[in-house]
Design a protein around this motif. Structure first.
Motif, PDB file in Angstrom:
ATOM      1  N   ASP A  50      55.043 -47.513  55.059  1.00  0.00           N
ATOM      2  CA  ASP A  50      54.804 -46.036  54.822  1.00  0.00           C
ATOM      3  C   ASP A  50      53.518 -45.735  54.446  1.00  0.00           C
ATOM      4  N   VAL A 169      64.479 -50.649  46.865  1.00  0.00           N
ATOM      5  CA  VAL A 169      64.232 -50.080  48.147  1.00  0.00           C
ATOM      6  C   VAL A 169      65.348 -49.612  48.942  1.00  0.00           C
ATOM      7  N   ASP A 172      67.074 -46.594  47.763  1.00  0.00           N
ATOM      8  CA  ASP A 172      66.279 -45.300  48.088  1.00  0.00           C
ATOM      9  C   ASP A 172      66.759 -44.047  47.171  1.00  0.00           C
ATOM     10  N   GLY A 177      62.235 -44.333  47.598  1.00  0.00           N
ATOM     11  CA  GLY A 177      62.116 -45.724  48.441  1.00  0.00           C
ATOM     12  C   GLY A 177      61.421 -46.762  47.330  1.00  0.00           C
ATOM     13  N   TRP A 178      60.427 -47.346  47.900  1.00  0.00           N
ATOM     14  CA  TRP A 178      59.663 -48.541  47.265  1.00  0.00           C
ATOM     15  C   TRP A 178      58.949 -48.111  45.795  1.00  0.00           C
TER      16      TRP A 178
END
Length: 476
Positions: A50, A169, A172, A177-178
């Motif tokens: 990302d 993760v 999501d 996300g992360w």
């Protein structure tokens, strides 16, 4: 009678009806710290995709946090003695929570690594106050029970973090996300902070004491000089400056130890700890053990995601056998320690070595390995870690007095973080070196065999510990 057995401490503990809430607050702080120290092992590849960054980005996401934590932790412990443990814990808790949220909002990889370092710095103010605060709130028997729980508390989050990170993760949620792996800390931090405001003992400060600023600089420069080249050397091709910086770091570390031995009233580390054989031996065992364990965790996670193309959830669940093994090892170690004493640590380390060897033999000559292939080795590593880590903290803290507890816990926590950082740097470099030119299975094979060196060192150092954790304490 030692300071740990003082009637004043016991009377104070019996007057605090919320003393076990104090334990829960300190426990939660340690869980948050260890989760954050290890959670990027799984989230790192997703962050790299990302936000970008170099080949060693994942190492810096972990090492940036643990290095800042280790550098400032000993100073944080001494500041707690000077200014009071309660205010330092509250400032650290607030800062840790704020920068957890800041990490989740990071726009690029450089900002994220900087916020990770600041998160580690505030953690270094919070964590070393924990044992002292518990010692003020709990009586002697309760304190023994609490410290017995801290061994497992140090090990389980290192295993649970990758599984949690993988789930967050992959899910999501709300397109985060992360970033959710950092946001998850915020509600826990807020609740812990509010409980800390209500329950932490006020204790005493010692305004006459001074912080050893030259000592802080010496240990800080030494650790940076050791860790930085270990992470940067492999992408740079091991130029001369990396070896020069490593040598300078080792020299600075020796200078720091000599400096501390000459300080008396305002030393960063209590001088008596530097002559306590049992304490120093336990610290050496922790340095070797956590380095091997933390580095291996990172490399297994990298193998799964970068080598086999597993999703974060898949890579996290692959470590589930370690969780099961660790729980089994903790139960077995607790049941056997009264009869076997320090030999429980020896047995645990032998089981870890057997697991690492099984892991290496499983992937030797193979072109690929599934989660099921790795299961036996990972289970044995977890079982051995549960048996050894679960009891090690009792042996380390058994000969520490109330006067030494703040400094002793700070050094212990710093050792754990430093060893993890070293393990990530050294074993991560070995893995990435093999990964670039060979099959992923070859990289994991070489890394696993290299992991046996610190485990063997820890096994030898256990012989320097007392046979029974309580024996030395009783004689003090």
């Amino acid at each position: 009678m030692t300071a740990l057995d003082s009637p004043a401490a016991i009377t104070s503990a019996t007057r605090n009806p919320l003393r076990w809430v104090v334990f829960a607050v300190v426990f939660a702080a340690n869980i948050m710290d260890l989760l954050d120290a290890t959670i990027v092992n799984i989230a790192g590849p997703a962050i790299h995709v990302d936000l970008g960054g170099g080949a060693n980005t994942v190492q810096w996401l972990s090492a940036g946090y643990t290095l800042a934590f280790a550098v400032l932790l000993i100073a944080g412990a001494r500041l707690g003695d000077i200014l009071g443990r309660r205010p330092l814990f509250l400032v650290g808790s607030a800062g840790f929570t704020i920068f957890s949220a800041a990490c989740a909002l990071s726009p690029d990889i450089g900002v994220l690594i900087a916020f990770r370092a600041l998160q580690g710095a505030f953690g270094a103010l919070m964590i070393p106050q924990g044992f002292g605060l518990m010692r003020e709130a709990l009586d002697d028997k309760e304190f023994d029970k609490a410290t017995a729980m801290f061994g497992p508390a140090m090990g389980l989050p290192m295993i649970a973090a990758p599984i949690l990170a993988g789930a967050l993760v992959d899910w999501d949620l709300w397109g985060t996300g992360w970033r959710l792996v950092f946001l998850i800390n915020v509600p826990v931090g807020v609740v812990s902070f509010l409980l800390a405001l209500r329950t932490l003992p006020r204790g005493a400060s010692h305004s006459g004491m001074k912080l050893d600023v030259p000592g802080v600089w010496l240990i800080g420069l030494a650790l940076v000089a050791i860790i930085y080249p270990l992470i940067e050397a492999q992408p740079e091709g091991w130029p001369f400056w990396t070896f020069a910086l490593l040598a300078a770091g080792l020299v600075l570390l020796l200078v720091f130890l000599v400096w501390e031995k000459r300080r008396r009233s305002d030393a960063l580390i209590e001088p008596s700890l530097l002559t306590n054989r049992n304490y120093l031996s336990g610290i050496a065992v922790a340095l070797a053990l956590f380095g091997a364990f933390g580095g291996l965790l990172l490399c297994v996670s990298l193998y799964g995601q970068l080598g086999e193309g597993w999703s974060p959830m898949h890579a996290g669940l692959t470590l589930m056998p370690m969780v099961i093994g660790m729980i089994a090892g903790m139960v077995g170690g607790t049941m056997a320690v009264a009869r076997l004493g320090r030999h429980v640590l020896h047995i645990g380390l032998l089981v870890i070595a057997a697991g690492v060897a099984t892991l290496a033999l499983t992937v030797t000559g193979a072109t690929s390995a599934s989660s099921w292939d790795l299961l036996p080795g990972l289970f044995l590593v977890g079982a051995g870690a549960g048996a050894s880590i679960g009891q090690l903290f009792q042996f380390i803290l058994s000969s520490v007095s109330m006067r030494e507890v703040g400094s002793a816990s700070g050094v212990l926590e710093a050792t754990q973080q430093l060893s993890t950082s070293l393990g990530v740097a050294i074993l991560g470099t070995i893995f990435l070196s093999g990964f670039g030119e060979h099959l992923p299975t070859h990289a994991l094979t070489v890394t696993a065999w290299a992991c046996l060196a610190p485990i063997a060192l820890a096994f030898a150092l256990v012989f320097r510990l007392p046979m029974r954790a309580r024996a030395e304490s009783a004689a003090a």
